[in-house]
Design a protein around this motif. Structure first.
Motif: not given
Length: 906
Positions: A303-308, A528, A530-532, A534
């Protein structure tokens, strides 16, 4: 430490001594050794999950060894001495020496014409041993002439023997078969084979979703899957006799770079297929949501910030699927050049449909080659990088497809699209023209996206290419969804959907700023992943992108506003009570002008349409229409009060017309016993159904009636009974116990103490319930539950389950209290994972907390449910106390958690 797959496969049977045991015992021992070796290979592969080529070849080598030993045992038991009468060939995938963990073993027993009678006994003994080993063996026994005859008449058999591989026996038989296949069949029927394989491919794609971006793709058979790459090699081998895929370069079908992309995509797809088999422990080819999560972990996608991690894994999958499509297009054009594949008929169709002259000369700098638009001089073409955009305009203008050779040139020189090109007025005008000037920009956008031009010209777009949204709501990747939205806008503009969406069609026909609307749709989901949120980050991006597409300051501001608020209208329509004047006033204050309302309405409809087929139901469209109409009235008149009074009066008059046969006293009583929100909140057909129930009901009875609601495409159930606390919860429990999906609900109280509740429901697969016998059974279930004969709290437990494929969906829980959205109610919104017993758990918790529900809206987005309740406390007041709100929220969260744990445990 490097895995030693070959050693495991080669040494798997070294310890076996089968010379003195029976066939049955030999099969048992051989099976044990085979299974042990498979497990060792799987263990090594799990530890080194990208060593796929070595793994699939080792599986093939292991199977070859098993086949040899089985044949030796069978021959020995039948007293058969190997001579020139038999060859055993691996065919199909086994013939390529590529096997997935649960692949079938396909064998051809090739017999000489003068084979001894004992040969049949040997083959039969082999098959029995295979079956005893639990191997899935596909087999055929044929002479050379029979094999040739079958291959001539059956394209599947012909493809299978195309990739045969000699395993044991007389190699001369195998060589003779291959020589005769080439001489008698392959060399004479290449165009026929190509045509049939392409027809077979198209049919296969239709059976598996018809699109490259199906979110649960078939790895083997789907569009962009392994079978597509195998088809390219089959055609190559059939036409030219090549023995390995890399020979496609020598034959001129691919460049070295394209061949590298072929190998990379093939290896990735094989990797996914092998791990899918191992994860499912069977030959599963459909990559379902639950397996996607497991495979992402197997392949170390974090996982990364905003996206699994699973979304990043599937983004890679769809990028490779796109590569497969690109390679297919290039390959087929090369075949056309050799006159092996018929030329495309697209141009002729255009002539017939649009009156384009077939002899119309190509634009300067271009040439029509095999019915496609090609550049005359690639170097001169690239001297001006803006030509990369210009050719898409030429293709749309001339209605001719771009030649794959030109596509190669474009894809190899994307670096020429620099910031200088992006800021060039000519380039900006060209790109905006692609969106606005040719009737339907879908074809240009899709091809630009596949070639990387779209992501290069709008760098922010690159990140969302092939991005998957891991839920059951969206049908497409983010970029494909965006292109679908733009395509729907073009259809609405052309009047194709005017009967279905008359308001949007009228808005577009009267005219609005198309530049704003098309650009807003193009970038509405660009934030879409991203952590914030969308829509928030998307607004910021839109402020940067819009000026680069030549929009002025005011247009840019409107685009940014639309991106920030592109979810607001659908949320208001589906999650709020539109009959509440406060809803309309708040929405009107947000949009501020009819101009923005028109733009947002058009964008919202296109956005929902672009999610996937059937998402914008007639009822959702009706909710949007009601919200639009009421908001437009407010923006023009400055108030909804007059509209409310007018609507109540009109509804009463409409119902009065349906009650013309009633006694005057009963009629007057019915028209006077309801409050304004009842008249505003329900349509006349529903009010008539309730009126009939009220006329029949007694204080000790429950009236239940059903009807099909054409507008909502749902079954409408009306309940009439003496009012008492917790009634809404008991009704929800009865519906949950019956296995119904509630899509909307309303409950009201008459001035003389009766509760009137309406639920709109679907069955478990989202369909209207029309079977009278079933409806009667449902009524009995409702009455037993409401009378206390059946306790919903206990009985609903068995119904409350979460499907396996949904269990790993991550859906957070959020509960909000809103005292500003309504003048008289507190609005409680619960956003959490959907499950059959959720609505009952929520409404029971509210009832136990002495909270009275007036109306509810149930909205689902795949595995996510958003349930909205308009409520008052026991004294008929809003829930203003923050302490009370916190207490209720905690109880709701506890009920959600307990219910989810229970559902997951079943």
């Amino acid at each position: 430490m490097q895995p030693n797959f070959d050693a495991i496969a080669e040494n798997a049977f070294d310890a076996l001594d089968l010379s003195t045991v029976s066939k049955g015992e030999a099969a048992r021992l051989l099976k044990a050794a085979y299974v042990t070796a498979q497990a060792k290979l799987a263990e090594e592969y799990t530890a080194a999950p990208l060593k796929t080529r070595a793994y699939i070849h080792a599986l093939s080598k292991l199977t070859d060894g098993a086949v040899q030993i089985v044949f030796d045992c069978a021959a020995r038991s039948a007293g058969f001495e190997e001579d020139a009468s038999l060859a055993v060939l691996a065919v199909g995938g086994c013939g390529r020496a590529e096997m997935a963990p649960y692949s079938d073993v396909d064998l051809l027993f090739l017999c000489a014409d003068n084979a001894p009678p004992t040969l049949n006994a040997v083959i039969e003994a082999c098959l029995y041993m295979f079956w005893d080993m639990k191997l899935k063996v596909g087999h055929a026994t044929r002479t050379i002439s029979e094999a040739l005859q079958m291959a001539k008449s059956d394209i599947t058999i012909r493809t299978s023997v195309l990739e045969n591989r000699h395993l044991l026996g007389d190699v001369n038989l195998t060589e003779t078969l291959n020589r005769e296949l080439r001489h008698q069949l392959f060399s004479r029927t290449a165009p026929e084979f190509v045509e049939q394989k392409l027809f077979e491919r198209d049919d296969r794609h239709k059976r598996h979703g018809g699109a490259r971006y199906v979110l649960e793709p078939n790895v083997k058979e789907g569009k962009g899957g392994l079978r597509d790459l195998q088809t390219l090699f089959w055609i190559t081998k059939y036409v030219s006799g090549s023995d390995a895929p890399h020979e496609m370069v020598a034959k001129g079908y691919f460049t070295q770079e394209e061949m590298a992309a072929f190998i990379e995509a093939e290896t990735f797809l094989w990797t996914v297929r092998c791990h899918l088999h191992l994860n499912a422990r069977r030959a599963l080819e459909k990559l379902t949501f639950d397996h996607q999560i497991d495979l992402a972990k197997r392949l170390n996608y974090a996982d990364s910030s905003g996206q699994r991690g699973v979304e990043r894994f599937m983004q890679d999958f769809f990028r490779h699927a796109t590569t497969v499509g690109d390679l297919t297009r290039i390959f087929l054009t090369a075949l056309e050049a050799e006159h092996v594949k018929p030329r495309p008929t697209f141009k002729q169709r255009v002539v017939n449909l649009f009156g384009v002259r077939s002899n119309e000369p190509a634009p300067e700098g271009y040439q029509i080659e095999n019915g496609r638009l090609n550049v005359s001089d690639p170097e001169r073409f690239l001297d001006d990088p803006i030509n990369i955009l210009r050719i898409f305009e030429e293709a749309l203008h001339s209605e001719v497809l771009i030649h794959p050779n030109t596509m190669r040139v474009i894809a190899a020189n994307l670096n020429l699209i620099t910031d200088q090109v992006r800021s060039d007025e000519t380039a900006q005008t060209l790109f905006l023209g692609l969106l606005l000037d040719h009737g339907n920009p879908e074809r240009a956008l899709r091809r630009m996206n596949e070639l990387g031009v779209l992501g290069q010209f709008i760098p922010e777009f690159e990140r969302i290419i092939a991005m998957m949204q891991f839920n059951f709501y969206h049908h497409f990747t983010v970029d494909e969804h965006t292109i679908q939205c733009v395509a729907y806008l073009a259809k609405l503009e052309s009047g194709q959907l005017s009967d279905t969406f008359p308001i949007v069609s009228r808005i577009l026909k009267k005219g609005l700023n198309r530049r704003i609307l098309y650009v807003a749709l193009l970038v509405h989901d660009i934030g879409k992943g991203l952590p914030t949120a969308h829509e928030v980050i998307g607004e910021e991006m839109a402020r940067d992108i819009a000026p680069r597409l030549s929009l002025d300051e005011e247009e840019t501001e409107t685009v940014a506003w639309l991106v920030r608020n592109h979810l607001e209208m659908s949320d208001m329509a589906q999650k709020r009570d539109i009959s509440d004047p406060k809803t309309v006033r708040d929405f009107a204050r947000s949009v501020q002008s009819i101009r923005r309302l028109n733009l947002l309405t058009a964008l919202t409809v296109c956005d929902i349409l672009g999610v996937g087929p059937g998402t914008l139901t007639p009822w959702k469209a009706e909710l949007l229409r009601q919200l639009y109409t009421a908001t437009r009235h407010f923006l023009r008149e400055g108030s909804v009060d007059g509209a409310v009074e007018e609507s109540v009066s009109a509804k009463q008059s409409a119902l009065a017309a349906l009650l013309e046969n009633w006694e005057p006293k009963a009629k007057d009583h019915e028209l006077s016993r309801h409050y304004a929100e009842y008249w505003m909140g329900l349509d006349t057909a529903t009010q008539f159904q309730i009126a009939e129930g009220l006329r029949r009901v007694t204080p000790s009875e429950i009236e239940v009636s059903t009807a099909k609601d054409e507008q909502r495409e749902a079954t409408r159930i009306c309940f009439v009974l003496q009012d008492h606390p917790g009634i809404f919860s008991r009704l929800a429990g009865a519906l949950g116990l019956a296995g119904m999906n509630v899509i909307e609900a309303r409950t009201y109280t008459t001035s003389d103490g009766y509760a009137t509740a309406v639920f709109w429901i679907h069955n478990q697969i989202g369909q209207v319930i029309e079977d009278e016998a079933r409806l009667n059974r449902l009524k009995e279930t409702f009455k037993k539950t409401l009378s206390g004969e059946v306790i919903a709290r206990r009985a609903i437990v068995e119904k409350d389950k979460i499907a396996k494929r949904e269990r790993d969906m991550l859906v957070s829980t959020e509960i909000t209290f809103d005292n500003e959205g309504s003048d008289v109610f507190t609005i409680i919104e619960v956003d959490t994972r959907d499950r059959p017993g959720l609505l009952y758990d929520l409404t029971r918790t509210l009832a136990d907390s002495n909270i009275r529900i007036s109306s509810a809206s149930v909205t689902t987005y795949g595995a996510q449910a958003v349930d909205t309740f308009y409520v008052k406390d026991i004294f008929g007041l809003k829930i203003q106390s923050s302490q009370k709100q916190a207490t209720v929220a905690a109880k709701l969260e506890a009920a959600i958690h307990a219910g989810a744990e229970r559902a997951l445990a079943q």
